[in-house]
Design an enzyme around this catalytic site. Structure first.
Site, PDB file in Angstrom:
ATOM      1  N   ASP A  46       5.976   3.003   6.496  1.00 39.62           N
ATOM      2  CA  ASP A  46       7.298   3.513   6.840  1.00 39.62           C
ATOM      3  C   ASP A  46       7.297   4.223   8.185  1.00 39.62           C
ATOM      4  O   ASP A  46       8.269   4.140   8.948  1.00 39.62           O
ATOM      5  CB  ASP A  46       7.801   4.472   5.750  1.00 39.62           C
ATOM      6  N   SER A  92      16.193  -3.620  -0.079  1.00 37.08           N
ATOM      7  CA  SER A  92      15.110  -2.687  -0.344  1.00 37.08           C
ATOM      8  C   SER A  92      15.695  -1.275  -0.414  1.00 37.08           C
ATOM      9  O   SER A  92      16.903  -1.092  -0.264  1.00 37.08           O
ATOM     10  CB  SER A  92      14.058  -2.758   0.765  1.00 37.08           C
ATOM     11  N   GLU A 122      16.149   7.635 -11.985  1.00 38.50           N
ATOM     12  CA  GLU A 122      15.366   6.756 -12.846  1.00 38.50           C
ATOM     13  C   GLU A 122      13.963   6.602 -12.270  1.00 38.50           C
ATOM     14  O   GLU A 122      13.760   6.737 -11.065  1.00 38.50           O
ATOM     15  CB  GLU A 122      16.031   5.388 -12.993  1.00 38.50           C
ATOM     16  N   LYS A 124      10.727   4.981 -10.792  1.00 44.86           N
ATOM     17  CA  LYS A 124      10.503   3.828  -9.915  1.00 44.86           C
ATOM     18  C   LYS A 124       9.288   3.061 -10.415  1.00 44.86           C
ATOM     19  O   LYS A 124       8.157   3.512 -10.279  1.00 44.86           O
ATOM     20  CB  LYS A 124      10.298   4.267  -8.466  1.00 44.86           C
ATOM     21  N   LYS A 333       8.980   8.959  -3.082  1.00 44.35           N
ATOM     22  CA  LYS A 333       7.611   8.522  -3.352  1.00 44.35           C
ATOM     23  C   LYS A 333       6.716   9.732  -3.632  1.00 44.35           C
ATOM     24  O   LYS A 333       6.698  10.686  -2.855  1.00 44.35           O
ATOM     25  CB  LYS A 333       7.061   7.736  -2.159  1.00 44.35           C
ATOM     26  N   CYS A 427     -21.935  -7.650  15.509  1.00 46.50           N
ATOM     27  CA  CYS A 427     -21.301  -8.139  14.285  1.00 46.50           C
ATOM     28  C   CYS A 427     -22.347  -8.277  13.180  1.00 46.50           C
ATOM     29  O   CYS A 427     -23.379  -8.938  13.372  1.00 46.50           O
ATOM     30  CB  CYS A 427     -20.641  -9.493  14.553  1.00 46.50           C
ATOM     31  N   CYS A 430     -22.697 -12.301  12.360  1.00 46.67           N
ATOM     32  CA  CYS A 430     -23.203 -13.323  13.272  1.00 46.67           C
ATOM     33  C   CYS A 430     -24.003 -12.761  14.445  1.00 46.67           C
ATOM     34  O   CYS A 430     -24.566 -13.519  15.235  1.00 46.67           O
ATOM     35  CB  CYS A 430     -22.068 -14.192  13.804  1.00 46.67           C
ATOM     36  N   CYS A 452     -18.077 -17.277  13.713  1.00 49.69           N
ATOM     37  CA  CYS A 452     -18.511 -16.137  12.899  1.00 49.69           C
ATOM     38  C   CYS A 452     -18.235 -16.476  11.439  1.00 49.69           C
ATOM     39  O   CYS A 452     -17.085 -16.734  11.067  1.00 49.69           O
ATOM     40  CB  CYS A 452     -17.751 -14.880  13.297  1.00 49.69           C
TER      41      CYS A 452
END
Length: 766
Positions: A46, A92, A122, A124, A333, A427, A430, A452
């Site tokens: 967000d 949303s 209510e 979520k 949230k 890496c 590789c 890779c």
């Protein structure tokens, strides 16, 4: 993300940040909606969107048609099931994360409403949004949200979900001709634990959380499954439940409040939650939020917050909505749960795009309903900022109750044995030297994209995913087996170029370590050893030809025994059959499977519909690519950059030589129909609903083949809207704007003979 205020940015700095934000948000959306994978918590996501909105507001010329701020976030063009257009948009919700933010939002709503309001609260549910369409009381379709306008038809699977009526209760004469009911599909906590136990017994990947379990169970298809797989699929569906929480399309509901809607839904026999309450003040609503934050684990299903709505339905229309969310509702949230555990190690994993990511490996601990022992640390700067040492007792939480996150160390518990993490310079897969993709990047990447093994593995798994070629048998374990086997020494695939050249002989000797799909790290058995599997071979005991005609007694008397014979497994046969079928799959799926940055199903469909062939896409200029509806400058640049790499071109050439068809049959090509005097040259047509004689893709292809533009939305520039049964908001928009509306029969004439053959007066509708 730049910490400075938007007013401090120059235009060039703003453009750079807009491109970076758009790229990251699209990446997160693709993972969440296409692969059921969560890469960042809600608050972080967000924050990225908010920052992008602020910059676009300050620099409106930088807001492109592919900006994430202009869409809901799901995938508009469905990939696994048939598309369904909702009669009304499924939006949303915007989020708040503190009591202060909620109070500010509630005060603004009341100022905009001009009076105090009642609030419906209510829980979520952490599940999957679903739209049920009933016509005269009969369930017609069940569809996922998708992009809010078009979702996936999952009706056949929903019929196996307990509690969803196929016919509404009540007097048939009193039921509406059309109503859309919205709700959330989820899996109860107890059923989730049982399901994961079964996944472990079957040697299958466990679900990370109940939302993934619900989504993965509902969005699976029966095609290609054997009896055992079908039984498991049906068992998973039977564990799902749904709670409905609102009505979408219904012209004149006989209720005036959201709380009354729940009573009506219950009388119709639909399952509703028992946890909703109506409060007269925002203060009381805040107390409801606080109470359930403290008792969140007492509910039978996972929750990640509370939804607060204005109860009075009339105010919903007055307050309106943005392009993504209603102004009369908000999601509060909850902060995630925290526990302590031991940081055993920090290991680095390389993903599909080459990003080298440190992962915390921890002593297994249960948090927010599931067991966790790995968590991303993002990059070396994050490790330093958190101040964690290997051996520390660390504080762990699940951000958004989904993603494990290490918050930091418990310093007072250190005993001096802890050691500092050092980011590798090469890496781990590789050996190539790690470096930033461009100057100023924090993340390090492996530049060896071509070979890779970790990157090739990720790309091959992506090719088999439902959003790309949707190949049964090409998943997490198969991709690892083909690219990083223990046996043989040389993998069948060094790059994905040879994918369509695979043979049974290449598959049989493979033995592989099972790896975690997110981290790429080996999965461990109960003894802490890496799990091994031979996915493509099966050993059978058979008698040789010398046993022909002999019964069991004679076989024993002669000492003839069965011989171990290695034969292809069903998975090997299935994979090769599916690869053969994939050669003629639609062009847009092939585009997604090429792993071009930002080119997901939506952009791929737009490119395929407009250009008709991969050759035409390669030949297009940057401006021609960017001008395609649903593409834009960022995606256009990514397409051109991809084709500028020689080994990318090798993939296309090898696939084509193996029989892969990179064209849309019958497509006239970009500009070809117009150059030949196409009957729809210069016209924009929108096809919506079910048009007899045309599939959704077929209608779009017919428009393009006739030289027209197949648009996805209705505007003043639209010349015709072809509308069939199931047409919803696009039809309403066309009527509102006075756009000419035609039916399926007229549409067939239009694409064949042009507008003059219809005999319609200017502005007339069918």
């Amino acid at each position: 993300m730049d910490a400075r205020g938007v007013d401090d940015l120059t235009r060039d700095e703003a453009r750079t940040e807009v491109e970076a934000l758009t790229s990251r948000i699209l990446e997160l959306r693709d993972a969440y909606y296409a692969r059921d994978t969560v890469l960042e918590d809600d608050a972080t996501y967000d924050a990225l969107v908010r920052r992008l909105e602020l910059i676009e507001h300050a620099f409106p010329e930088l807001q492109s048609q592919d900006s994430p701020t202009q869409t809901v976030g799901g995938v508009a063009e469905t990939t696994l099931f048939a598309p369904v257009e909702h009669a009304e948009r499924m939006l949303s919700l915007d989020n708040v994360f503190s009591a202060e933010e909620f109070a500010e939002w509630a005060a603004k709503v009341e100022r905009d409403a001009g009076r105090s309001v009642r609030w419906l609260c209510e829980l979520k549910i952490d599940g999957l949004a679903l739209n049920l369409r009933y016509e005269r009381g009969q369930l017609v379709t069940a569809a996922t949200r998708g992009d809010g306008r078009v979702g996936e038809d999952v009706t056949q699977n929903v019929l196996r979900v307990a509690g969803i009526p196929t016919r509404l209760a009540g007097d048939p004469d009193e039921l509406p001709d059309l109503v859309e009911v919205r709700g959330e599909v989820f899996i109860p906590k107890a059923a989730f634990d049982e399901l994961n136990a079964l996944q472990r017994e079957a040697g299958e990947r466990e679900f990370a959380n109940p939302r993934n379990a619900a989504s993965g169970s509902l969005r699976q298809k029966a095609e290609g499954k054997n009896d055992e797989q079908l039984a498991r699929m049906r068992d998973r569906l039977s564990r799902l439940r749904m709670l409905v929480h609102g009505i979408g399309a219904w012209p004149n509901p006989p209720v005036t409040a959201q709380s009354e809607v729940y009573g009506l839904l219950e009388r119709w026999g639909l399952p509703i939650s028992s946890h909703f309450r109506v409060h007269d003040s925002a203060t009381d609503a805040a107390e409801y939020i606080a109470f359930h934050g403290e008792h969140r684990h007492a509910v039978e299903h996972e929750i990640d917050g509370v939804v607060v709505k204005v109860d009075e339905l009339a105010l919903h229309g007055e307050l309106g909505a943005t392009s993504r969310a209603p102004r009369w509702a908000i999601a509060y949230k909850y902060p995630p749960e925290q526990v302590n555990t031991t940081l055993l190690d920090i290991v680095v994993s390389v993903g599909r795009t080459g990003r080298a990511t440190p992962f915390a490996v921890m002593e297994k601990v249960r948090v927010a309903g599931s067991e966790v022992r790995q968590a991303t640390l993002h990059n070396q700067d994050v490790v330093k900022a958190k101040g964690v040492l290997i051996g520390d007792t660390v504080v762990l939480r699940k951000a958004g109750d989904v993603i494990p996150e290490v918050l930091g160390p418990v310093v007072e518990l250190r005993d001096g044995t802890e050691r500092e993490f050092v980011m590798p310079t090469n890496c781990p897969e590789c050996g190539t030297e790690l470096r930033p993709a461009k100057e100023g990047d924090i993340d390090l990447r492996c530049p060896n994209a071509r070979s890779c093994p970790a990157q090739v593995r990720g790309r091959v798994e992506h090719i088999g995913s439902r959003g790309a070629l949707d190949i049964e048998g090409l998943g997490e374990i198969s991709a690892a087996a083909l690219t990083q086997p223990l046996v043989p020494d040389a993998p069948p695939l060094v790059t994905e170029a040879a994918l369509f050249d695979l043979t049974v002989e290449q598959l049989l000797p493979i033995e592989v370590i099972v790896r975690d799909a997110e981290t790429g790290l080996p999965k461990l058995d109960d003894d802490g050893e890496a799990k091994r599997r031979s996915p493509f071979r099966r050993v059978e005991q058979r008698y040789g030809p010398e046993a022909a005609g002999l019964d069991a007694g004679e076989l024993r008397a002669r000492g003839i025994r069965k011989q171990a014979v290695t034969v292809p497994s069903a998975l090997a046969t299935q994979l090769l059959d599916e690869l053969e079928k994939a050669k003629t799959k639609p062009l847009w799926r092939l585009l997604v499977s090429l792993n071009i940055r930002h080119v997901g199903p939506v952009a791929a469909r737009a490119l395929a519909d407009w250009f008709g062939s991969l050759e035409a896409i390669r030949a297009a200029s940057l401006d021609e690519l960017a001008a395609v509806d649903g593409v834009g400058a960022i995606i256009a640049e990514a397409v051109q950059e991809w084709f500028a790499v020689d080994w990318h071109v090798e993939i296309v050439e090898r696939w084509a030589a193996a029989g892969v068809q990179f064209t849309t049959p019958g497509h006239a090509g970009p500009g070809a129909a117009a150059a030949a005097g196409g009957v729809l040259a210069g016209l924009t047509v929108v096809a919506t609903g079910s048009l007899e004689g045309f599939t959704r893709e077929g209608a779009q292809e017919a428009i393009i083949a006739a030289g027209g533009k197949a648009a996805s939305s209705v505007s003043k520039k639209t010349d015709f809207v072809a509308a069939g049964p199931g047409a919803g908001s696009k039809l309403a928009k066309a009527e509102e704007l006075g756009v000419r509306i035609i039916d399926a029969a007229q549409f067939a004439v239009l694409v064949r003979e042009g507008p003059d053959a219809l005999g319609l007066d200017e502005g007339a509708t069918s």
